[in-house]
Design a protein around this motif. Sequence first.
Motif, PDB file in Angstrom:
ATOM      1  N   ALA A 225     -33.525 -10.006  64.702  1.00 51.03           N
ATOM      2  CA  ALA A 225     -33.980 -10.243  63.334  1.00 51.03           C
ATOM      3  C   ALA A 225     -33.938 -11.728  63.020  1.00 51.03           C
ATOM      4  CB  ALA A 225     -33.100  -9.467  62.350  1.00 51.03           C
ATOM      5  N   GLY A 226     -34.919 -12.180  62.236  1.00 50.94           N
ATOM      6  CA  GLY A 226     -34.985 -13.583  61.874  1.00 50.94           C
ATOM      7  C   GLY A 226     -36.070 -14.311  62.640  1.00 50.94           C
ATOM      8  N   PRO A 227     -36.120 -15.616  62.504  1.00 52.40           N
ATOM      9  CA  PRO A 227     -37.184 -16.392  63.160  1.00 52.40           C
ATOM     10  C   PRO A 227     -36.989 -16.456  64.669  1.00 52.40           C
ATOM     11  CG  PRO A 227     -35.592 -17.853  62.126  1.00 52.40           C
ATOM     12  CD  PRO A 227     -35.203 -16.468  61.735  1.00 52.40           C
ATOM     13  N   LYS A 228     -38.087 -16.529  65.380  1.00 53.44           N
ATOM     14  CA  LYS A 228     -38.032 -16.637  66.838  1.00 53.44           C
ATOM     15  C   LYS A 228     -37.398 -17.952  67.275  1.00 53.44           C
ATOM     16  CE  LYS A 228     -39.128 -14.758  70.832  1.00 53.44           C
ATOM     17  NZ  LYS A 228     -38.577 -13.452  71.248  1.00 53.44           N
ATOM     18  N   VAL A 229     -37.471 -18.958  66.414  1.00 54.99           N
ATOM     19  CA  VAL A 229     -36.913 -20.259  66.758  1.00 54.99           C
ATOM     20  C   VAL A 229     -35.398 -20.186  66.934  1.00 54.99           C
ATOM     21  CG1 VAL A 229     -36.529 -21.019  64.369  1.00 54.99           C
ATOM     22  CG2 VAL A 229     -36.998 -22.714  66.136  1.00 54.99           C
ATOM     23  N   LEU A 230     -34.745 -19.154  66.358  1.00 51.54           N
ATOM     24  CA  LEU A 230     -33.304 -18.994  66.526  1.00 51.54           C
ATOM     25  C   LEU A 230     -32.938 -18.843  67.998  1.00 51.54           C
ATOM     26  CD1 LEU A 230     -30.455 -18.510  65.345  1.00 51.54           C
ATOM     27  CD2 LEU A 230     -31.051 -16.095  65.133  1.00 51.54           C
ATOM     28  N   GLU A 231     -33.745 -18.123  68.752  1.00 57.15           N
ATOM     29  CA  GLU A 231     -33.482 -17.945  70.173  1.00 57.15           C
ATOM     30  C   GLU A 231     -33.686 -19.239  70.943  1.00 57.15           C
ATOM     31  OE1 GLU A 231     -35.268 -14.380  71.853  1.00 57.15           O
ATOM     32  OE2 GLU A 231     -35.654 -13.642  69.826  1.00 57.15           O
ATOM     33  N   HIS A 232     -34.581 -20.104  70.462  1.00 57.98           N
ATOM     34  CA  HIS A 232     -34.810 -21.391  71.126  1.00 57.98           C
ATOM     35  C   HIS A 232     -33.691 -22.382  70.824  1.00 57.98           C
ATOM     36  CE1 HIS A 232     -38.908 -20.435  72.476  1.00 57.98           C
ATOM     37  NE2 HIS A 232     -39.050 -19.821  71.312  1.00 57.98           N
ATOM     38  N   MET A 233     -33.063 -22.261  69.676  1.00 57.54           N
ATOM     39  CA  MET A 233     -32.047 -23.215  69.261  1.00 57.54           C
ATOM     40  C   MET A 233     -30.737 -23.047  70.027  1.00 57.54           C
ATOM     41  SD  MET A 233     -32.827 -22.851  65.198  1.00 57.54           S
ATOM     42  CE  MET A 233     -31.370 -23.721  64.639  1.00 57.54           C
ATOM     43  N   VAL A 234     -30.347 -21.808  70.327  1.00 60.01           N
ATOM     44  CA  VAL A 234     -29.058 -21.563  70.977  1.00 60.01           C
ATOM     45  C   VAL A 234     -29.165 -21.792  72.481  1.00 60.01           C
ATOM     46  CG1 VAL A 234     -28.387 -19.927  69.192  1.00 60.01           C
ATOM     47  CG2 VAL A 234     -29.551 -19.099  71.235  1.00 60.01           C
ATOM     48  N   ASP A 235     -27.998 -21.848  73.141  1.00 59.35           N
ATOM     49  CA  ASP A 235     -27.959 -22.105  74.582  1.00 59.35           C
ATOM     50  C   ASP A 235     -28.117 -20.837  75.407  1.00 59.35           C
ATOM     51  OD1 ASP A 235     -27.418 -24.941  74.340  1.00 59.35           O
ATOM     52  OD2 ASP A 235     -25.416 -24.380  73.676  1.00 59.35           O
ATOM     53  N   ALA A 236     -27.660 -19.714  74.878  1.00 54.78           N
ATOM     54  CA  ALA A 236     -27.756 -18.457  75.622  1.00 54.78           C
ATOM     55  C   ALA A 236     -27.992 -17.319  74.644  1.00 54.78           C
ATOM     56  CB  ALA A 236     -26.488 -18.197  76.437  1.00 54.78           C
ATOM     57  N   VAL A 237     -28.798 -16.364  75.067  1.00 55.56           N
ATOM     58  CA  VAL A 237     -29.081 -15.165  74.271  1.00 55.56           C
ATOM     59  C   VAL A 237     -28.698 -13.956  75.111  1.00 55.56           C
ATOM     60  CG1 VAL A 237     -30.821 -13.817  73.050  1.00 55.56           C
ATOM     61  CG2 VAL A 237     -30.976 -16.314  73.067  1.00 55.56           C
ATOM     62  N   LEU A 238     -27.755 -13.167  74.610  1.00 56.65           N
ATOM     63  CA  LEU A 238     -27.298 -11.971  75.301  1.00 56.65           C
ATOM     64  C   LEU A 238     -27.739 -10.741  74.529  1.00 56.65           C
ATOM     65  CD1 LEU A 238     -23.631 -12.987  76.229  1.00 56.65           C
ATOM     66  CD2 LEU A 238     -25.741 -13.440  77.485  1.00 56.65           C
ATOM     67  N   SER A 239     -28.266  -9.775  75.239  1.00 57.31           N
ATOM     68  CA  SER A 239     -28.707  -8.523  74.633  1.00 57.31           C
ATOM     69  C   SER A 239     -27.724  -7.425  75.005  1.00 57.31           C
ATOM     70  CB  SER A 239     -30.118  -8.159  75.110  1.00 57.31           C
ATOM     71  OG  SER A 239     -30.526  -6.916  74.599  1.00 57.31           O
ATOM     72  N   PHE A 240     -27.154  -6.791  73.973  1.00 58.69           N
ATOM     73  CA  PHE A 240     -26.196  -5.702  74.173  1.00 58.69           C
ATOM     74  C   PHE A 240     -26.954  -4.396  74.025  1.00 58.69           C
ATOM     75  CE2 PHE A 240     -21.604  -4.306  72.997  1.00 58.69           C
ATOM     76  CZ  PHE A 240     -21.419  -3.915  74.311  1.00 58.69           C
ATOM     77  N   GLU A 241     -27.160  -3.691  75.142  1.00 55.84           N
ATOM     78  CA  GLU A 241     -28.026  -2.521  75.169  1.00 55.84           C
ATOM     79  C   GLU A 241     -27.235  -1.262  75.485  1.00 55.84           C
ATOM     80  OE1 GLU A 241     -30.799  -3.463  78.200  1.00 55.84           O
ATOM     81  OE2 GLU A 241     -31.605  -5.228  77.178  1.00 55.84           O
ATOM     82  N   GLY A 242     -27.871  -0.146  75.217  1.00 53.07           N
ATOM     83  CA  GLY A 242     -27.273   1.148  75.550  1.00 53.07           C
ATOM     84  C   GLY A 242     -27.592   2.182  74.493  1.00 53.07           C
ATOM     85  N   ASP A 243     -27.583   3.422  74.902  1.00 57.86           N
ATOM     86  CA  ASP A 243     -27.793   4.540  73.993  1.00 57.86           C
ATOM     87  C   ASP A 243     -26.451   4.957  73.417  1.00 57.86           C
ATOM     88  OD1 ASP A 243     -28.474   6.837  72.635  1.00 57.86           O
ATOM     89  OD2 ASP A 243     -29.678   7.676  74.264  1.00 57.86           O
ATOM     90  N   LYS A 244     -26.373   5.044  72.089  1.00 56.91           N
ATOM     91  CA  LYS A 244     -25.102   5.411  71.452  1.00 56.91           C
ATOM     92  C   LYS A 244     -24.658   6.822  71.819  1.00 56.91           C
ATOM     93  CE  LYS A 244     -26.669   3.993  67.428  1.00 56.91           C
ATOM     94  NZ  LYS A 244     -26.765   3.716  65.981  1.00 56.91           N
ATOM     95  N   GLN A 245     -25.573   7.624  72.363  1.00 61.53           N
ATOM     96  CA  GLN A 245     -25.215   8.969  72.799  1.00 61.53           C
ATOM     97  C   GLN A 245     -24.581   8.965  74.182  1.00 61.53           C
ATOM     98  OE1 GLN A 245     -25.531  11.286  70.540  1.00 61.53           O
ATOM     99  NE2 GLN A 245     -26.541   9.842  69.155  1.00 61.53           N
ATOM    100  N   VAL A 250     -24.621  -2.026  78.390  1.00 63.66           N
ATOM    101  CA  VAL A 250     -25.074  -3.059  79.318  1.00 63.66           C
ATOM    102  C   VAL A 250     -25.307  -4.347  78.555  1.00 63.66           C
ATOM    103  CG1 VAL A 250     -26.884  -3.767  80.917  1.00 63.66           C
ATOM    104  CG2 VAL A 250     -26.122  -1.391  80.894  1.00 63.66           C
ATOM    105  N   ILE A 251     -24.766  -5.448  79.055  1.00 66.06           N
ATOM    106  CA  ILE A 251     -25.052  -6.776  78.517  1.00 66.06           C
ATOM    107  C   ILE A 251     -26.008  -7.465  79.471  1.00 66.06           C
ATOM    108  CG2 ILE A 251     -24.108  -9.063  78.059  1.00 66.06           C
ATOM    109  CD1 ILE A 251     -21.702  -7.890  76.898  1.00 66.06           C
ATOM    110  N   ARG A 252     -27.102  -7.945  78.922  1.00 63.46           N
ATOM    111  CA  ARG A 252     -28.143  -8.586  79.721  1.00 63.46           C
ATOM    112  C   ARG A 252     -28.447  -9.970  79.155  1.00 63.46           C
ATOM    113  NH1 ARG A 252     -31.562  -5.629  82.817  1.00 63.46           N
ATOM    114  NH2 ARG A 252     -30.987  -3.768  81.607  1.00 63.46           N
ATOM    115  N   ALA A 253     -28.573 -10.968  80.002  1.00 64.31           N
ATOM    116  CA  ALA A 253     -28.889 -12.326  79.564  1.00 64.31           C
ATOM    117  C   ALA A 253     -30.400 -12.478  79.428  1.00 64.31           C
ATOM    118  CB  ALA A 253     -28.344 -13.360  80.552  1.00 64.31           C
ATOM    119  N   VAL A 254     -30.863 -12.673  78.200  1.00 65.63           N
ATOM    120  CA  VAL A 254     -32.289 -12.917  77.955  1.00 65.63           C
ATOM    121  C   VAL A 254     -32.613 -14.384  78.178  1.00 65.63           C
ATOM    122  CG1 VAL A 254     -34.133 -12.734  76.244  1.00 65.63           C
ATOM    123  CG2 VAL A 254     -32.312 -11.019  76.302  1.00 65.63           C
ATOM    124  N   LYS A 255     -31.652 -15.248  77.843  1.00 67.37           N
ATOM    125  CA  LYS A 255     -31.808 -16.689  78.030  1.00 67.37           C
ATOM    126  C   LYS A 255     -30.440 -17.263  78.364  1.00 67.37           C
ATOM    127  CE  LYS A 255     -32.481 -20.928  75.361  1.00 67.37           C
ATOM    128  NZ  LYS A 255     -32.754 -21.492  74.033  1.00 67.37           N
TER     129      LYS A 255
END
Length: 462
Positions: A225-245, A250-255
């Motif tokens: 959520a928010g502007p795409k530029v937020l992902e460009h500003m930070v040094d690393a972007v981690l995605s925390f994925e998984g089905d709550k069921q 899984v943690i995955r590095a997007v950047k």
Amino acid sequence: MKTSRSYYECTECGYRTPKWMGKCPSCGQYSTMEEVRPEPEEAPMSKNRAKGVRPMGNKAQKFDRNEMPAYIRTETGVGELDRVLGGGIVNGSVVLLAGEPGIGKSTLLLQICEALSKKKKVLYVSGEESDSQLRYRAKRLGITGENLYLLTETEVDSIIGETEEVAPAFVIIDSIQTMYCDSIASTAGSVTQIKESAMRFISIAKNKGISILIVGHVTKDGSIAGPKVLEHMVDAVLSFEGDKQHIFRVIRAVKNRYGSTNEIGVFEMTESGLSEVANPSEMLLSGRPVDSSGNCAVCTMEGTRPIITEIQALVASTSFPTPRRTADGVDYNRVCLIIAVLEKRLGLRFNMSDVYLNVIGGMRLDENASDLAVALALISSYKDIALSDDLIAFGEIGLAGECRAVSSADLRVGEAAKLGFRTVMLPKRNYERLKDRKYADGVKLIPVSGIFDALAAIASKK
């Protein structure tokens, strides 16, 4: 002093318009336009600039005189997270952690605080929970936090002031969508507030050498959520994925500016928090059905780690004019492509059947090396022939039905041998390179040049 007119800004994509709209013409979302009242603009330039005086700022330094710090990374105490980050958090870096609500972001961060606070000061800033709520959660997780400081605040300048007073080595912001700056006339969570808040946190991280972890929310489609530029500003972007069921996360590095973006970390959600899964393959294969059609094991590479999981397929006759196609954990379009190849090249009539495909454990297979296992599972369910329980397959399938070579075949076969698989079906080109290698006793490599060879291997099971 000139006063700027107010405008409306989309909280999803940042589109601006002078008039309010119910639907954003850029991203198509409804009820996302919020009014923004800019601060009055300063028309005249400063006196020093008018006199030609150069403003004070950082000085340029010669590159070869800069020395690498002796300890540039700090381990978080969570091995799976350190793997994704490339060995730990880089000092002075800003990491954005995003995930769905209730996936376990705050739980993971509190567990990180427990490990980091044993070494250095940690400041946990929460804009979503009160102090008592945080302490209750920490007590449930068994977290004491000797050098852990809690702050419930959403105003950025107040947070920065408290940060300078406490002087922590690590700061956790939970979450960036709740932060706001008094100098900006818009609500918290708007595009302008998120950009300005993130910029101020990044500035203090770089100037003071403080490592900052920022929590981000996600939208309905899974994007941050928010502007795409937020992902460009930070040094690393981690995605925390998984089905709550499911119990797996899984943690995955997007950047990642300081490491690989191919690594993943696997966790298991328990009553006492998130626990690391050192051997995901063994856990994903637990409870696997024996002598059942439509099941095939596959080895996929996540960075440098081979992970073995199970693909299940169910092909059943349909009562509808248009058969159903459902894929969970595998790209839907890729599954349709494989079904089309099997219909065209092998003459299997999937157009008269519903097809359901599932990857066990909530895992998601993104690489094409799982094509051969998907095809074997579909053929096995279609013909109702059970595959060998010790069979594992990997390989990419082309439109002509050929089986193409994949990367890291040696690591895949080695991992399969460790877990007791004795029959490995792989592309013929990979077989030529591995046929002279020594693996565990009894491991048999079956080369296939296309789906015709795969069908023949299954037919010999009758």
